[in-house]
Design a protein around this motif. Sequence first.
Motif, PDB file in Angstrom:
ATOM      1  N   UNK A 112       3.441 126.621 -25.000  1.00  0.00           N
ATOM      2  CA  UNK A 112       3.520 126.343 -23.575  1.00  0.00           C
ATOM      3  C   UNK A 112       2.339 125.445 -23.215  1.00  0.00           C
ATOM      4  N   UNK A 113       2.589 124.408 -22.408  1.00  0.00           N
ATOM      5  CA  UNK A 113       1.510 123.499 -22.038  1.00  0.00           C
ATOM      6  C   UNK A 113       1.800 122.817 -20.709  1.00  0.00           C
ATOM      7  N   UNK A 114       0.727 122.512 -20.003  1.00  0.00           N
ATOM      8  CA  UNK A 114       0.825 121.623 -18.844  1.00  0.00           C
ATOM      9  C   UNK A 114       0.607 120.208 -19.363  1.00  0.00           C
ATOM     10  N   UNK A 115       1.675 119.630 -19.898  1.00  0.00           N
ATOM     11  CA  UNK A 115       1.587 118.320 -20.541  1.00  0.00           C
ATOM     12  C   UNK A 115       2.212 117.225 -19.694  1.00  0.00           C
ATOM     13  N   UNK A 116       2.424 117.517 -18.404  1.00  0.00           N
ATOM     14  CA  UNK A 116       2.987 116.503 -17.498  1.00  0.00           C
ATOM     15  C   UNK A 116       2.137 116.345 -16.244  1.00  0.00           C
ATOM     16  N   UNK A 117       1.035 117.105 -16.168  1.00  0.00           N
ATOM     17  CA  UNK A 117       0.145 116.971 -15.031  1.00  0.00           C
ATOM     18  C   UNK A 117       0.482 117.822 -13.829  1.00  0.00           C
ATOM     19  N   UNK A 118       1.421 118.756 -13.967  1.00  0.00           N
ATOM     20  CA  UNK A 118       1.777 119.569 -12.812  1.00  0.00           C
ATOM     21  C   UNK A 118       0.613 120.444 -12.354  1.00  0.00           C
ATOM     22  N   UNK A 119      -0.291 120.795 -13.279  1.00  0.00           N
ATOM     23  CA  UNK A 119      -1.480 121.542 -12.880  1.00  0.00           C
ATOM     24  C   UNK A 119      -2.354 120.706 -11.948  1.00  0.00           C
ATOM     25  N   UNK A 181      -0.343 109.543 -13.956  1.00  0.00           N
ATOM     26  CA  UNK A 181       0.041 108.408 -14.797  1.00  0.00           C
ATOM     27  C   UNK A 181      -1.115 108.088 -15.741  1.00  0.00           C
ATOM     28  N   UNK A 182      -0.942 108.357 -17.041  1.00  0.00           N
ATOM     29  CA  UNK A 182      -2.034 108.104 -17.996  1.00  0.00           C
ATOM     30  C   UNK A 182      -2.280 106.631 -18.267  1.00  0.00           C
ATOM     31  N   UNK A 183      -1.444 105.751 -17.740  1.00  0.00           N
ATOM     32  CA  UNK A 183      -1.670 104.311 -17.921  1.00  0.00           C
ATOM     33  C   UNK A 183      -2.568 103.730 -16.825  1.00  0.00           C
ATOM     34  N   UNK A 362       3.537 108.393  -5.206  1.00  0.00           N
ATOM     35  CA  UNK A 362       2.563 107.482  -5.808  1.00  0.00           C
ATOM     36  C   UNK A 362       2.267 107.939  -7.225  1.00  0.00           C
ATOM     37  N   UNK A 363       1.858 106.998  -8.063  1.00  0.00           N
ATOM     38  CA  UNK A 363       1.380 107.327  -9.411  1.00  0.00           C
ATOM     39  C   UNK A 363      -0.140 107.450  -9.358  1.00  0.00           C
ATOM     40  N   UNK A 364      -0.625 108.623  -9.711  1.00  0.00           N
ATOM     41  CA  UNK A 364      -2.052 108.926  -9.639  1.00  0.00           C
ATOM     42  C   UNK A 364      -2.717 108.592 -10.965  1.00  0.00           C
ATOM     43  N   UNK A 365      -3.696 107.698 -10.939  1.00  0.00           N
ATOM     44  CA  UNK A 365      -4.401 107.343 -12.155  1.00  0.00           C
ATOM     45  C   UNK A 365      -5.212 108.504 -12.699  1.00  0.00           C
ATOM     46  N   UNK A 366      -5.042 108.805 -13.993  1.00  0.00           N
ATOM     47  CA  UNK A 366      -5.774 109.908 -14.631  1.00  0.00           C
ATOM     48  C   UNK A 366      -6.469 109.473 -15.918  1.00  0.00           C
ATOM     49  N   UNK A 367      -6.475 108.175 -16.203  1.00  0.00           N
ATOM     50  CA  UNK A 367      -7.129 107.681 -17.418  1.00  0.00           C
ATOM     51  C   UNK A 367      -8.579 107.346 -17.113  1.00  0.00           C
ATOM     52  N   UNK A 368      -9.483 107.874 -17.919  1.00  0.00           N
ATOM     53  CA  UNK A 368     -10.901 107.609 -17.739  1.00  0.00           C
ATOM     54  C   UNK A 368     -11.168 106.115 -17.861  1.00  0.00           C
ATOM     55  N   UNK A 369     -11.985 105.594 -16.957  1.00  0.00           N
ATOM     56  CA  UNK A 369     -12.317 104.172 -16.975  1.00  0.00           C
ATOM     57  C   UNK A 369     -12.937 103.809 -18.324  1.00  0.00           C
ATOM     58  N   UNK A 382      -1.821 115.614 -24.140  1.00  0.00           N
ATOM     59  CA  UNK A 382      -1.999 115.034 -22.813  1.00  0.00           C
ATOM     60  C   UNK A 382      -3.130 115.737 -22.068  1.00  0.00           C
ATOM     61  N   UNK A 383      -4.000 114.946 -21.450  1.00  0.00           N
ATOM     62  CA  UNK A 383      -5.065 115.479 -20.618  1.00  0.00           C
ATOM     63  C   UNK A 383      -5.415 114.427 -19.567  1.00  0.00           C
ATOM     64  N   UNK A 384      -6.256 114.795 -18.616  1.00  0.00           N
ATOM     65  CA  UNK A 384      -6.568 113.908 -17.501  1.00  0.00           C
ATOM     66  C   UNK A 384      -8.071 113.839 -17.301  1.00  0.00           C
ATOM     67  N   UNK A 385      -8.506 112.763 -16.663  1.00  0.00           N
ATOM     68  CA  UNK A 385      -9.845 112.690 -16.113  1.00  0.00           C
ATOM     69  C   UNK A 385      -9.810 113.473 -14.804  1.00  0.00           C
TER      70      UNK A 385
END
Length: 406
Positions: A112-119, A181-183, A362-369, A382-385
């Motif tokens: 089980x994982x939050x691999x789509x950013x719903x968290x 959005x990881x991009x 909207x697509x929320x940016x989650x990729x570290x600069x 999958x993970x987020x900044x």
Amino acid sequence: MSLDATDATPAEAPALPGTLPDELRAELIAFRRDVHMHPELGNCEFRTTAAIKARLEQAGLEPRVLPSGTGLICDIGPRDGVAPLLALRADIDGLPIPDTKTVDYRSTIADRAHACGHDVHTTVVLGAGLVLAELAREGRLARPVRLLFQPAEEVLPGGAADAIEAGVLDGVGRILALHCDPKVEVGRIGLRVGPITSACDRLEISLDGPGGHTARPHLTTDLVTATAKVITEVPALLARRVDARSGLAVTWGRVESGHACNVIPQHAELSATVRCLDLPAWREAPDLVHAAVDEIATLHRAKSEINYIRGVPPVVNEASSAELLRDAMIARRGAHAVEDTEQSLGGEDFSWYLERVPGAMARLGVRTVGDTTRRDLHAGDFDVDEGAIAVGVELFTAAVLLDRNA
């Protein structure tokens, strides 16, 4: 590079209340990590629902759990029975895949994982609710807002349909959402007017024949060949029966048939997704797919049984709602923080809300600069900044404060 709202130029960033104090930032990151460690599948999000409810009640609010027992809504601000609500929607379910990251907040539940950013979506709407509740107490919230924490987004046709039936859109004049959005770099959002996701349905097919010996395929139905022809020729037929610009595509994900190399099987099963870029072709898709499968199966003397399962239509961003999100992001972060985005082939049940009321995602940016690692949604790593949480909260609070016409 700092991403604080104070970095924007004064001309681009009018003073708006609702920026996050450091204490709340830290609390929301901790909340997201707790949800990340305890992912729950669609319609089973009892722990997640309880955690959201408890925090909203702690803030003096009155959340209401949906009739299914998971998910909830919570209204904030003045209600005169006339002014429409502006809804902020989050999805709260996880995915049935393993978490492969090596982090302290890795999922504690196997497969089980939050691999789509719903968290993150959940935490952003919670954080926006806490900020807006404080503004309401101070008399600085001029319009009513509804927080919507929706279960089962990952379960076709999506928990949105059940939520709508439960009345979550009653009194709502506009609805907003975001999706990780990881991009896109943290501190930025992607936006477009019109379709931003695609329709997605599920297709299940059974093919049957009398079976036989592989030495004598001419005396029976060569079911494996029939199956192969359905796999290759159904997509080819569809490509010539709809406008190519509609992007109608069948992609197979499961094929099963046979048990021995010298036995022609009696049964085969196929599963696929059907994706489509526009609404008219999506509405035609079931009939087109049925006809194509029957045509190929009949040609090869196989009996076909088709189960076409409706999923979701495209998310179609309404123009004024998309512009509201654009204006809110510019007010918080400056014009450089908004980028155009393309329509994806992914499906999202937020589309069902937009069939009823205007809104936008909207697509929320989650990729570290500066991070060049390529990550994608629905992957175990999958993970987020986590700086994206504050960005999302401030985006939503600004949208609420700027919207006068929902």
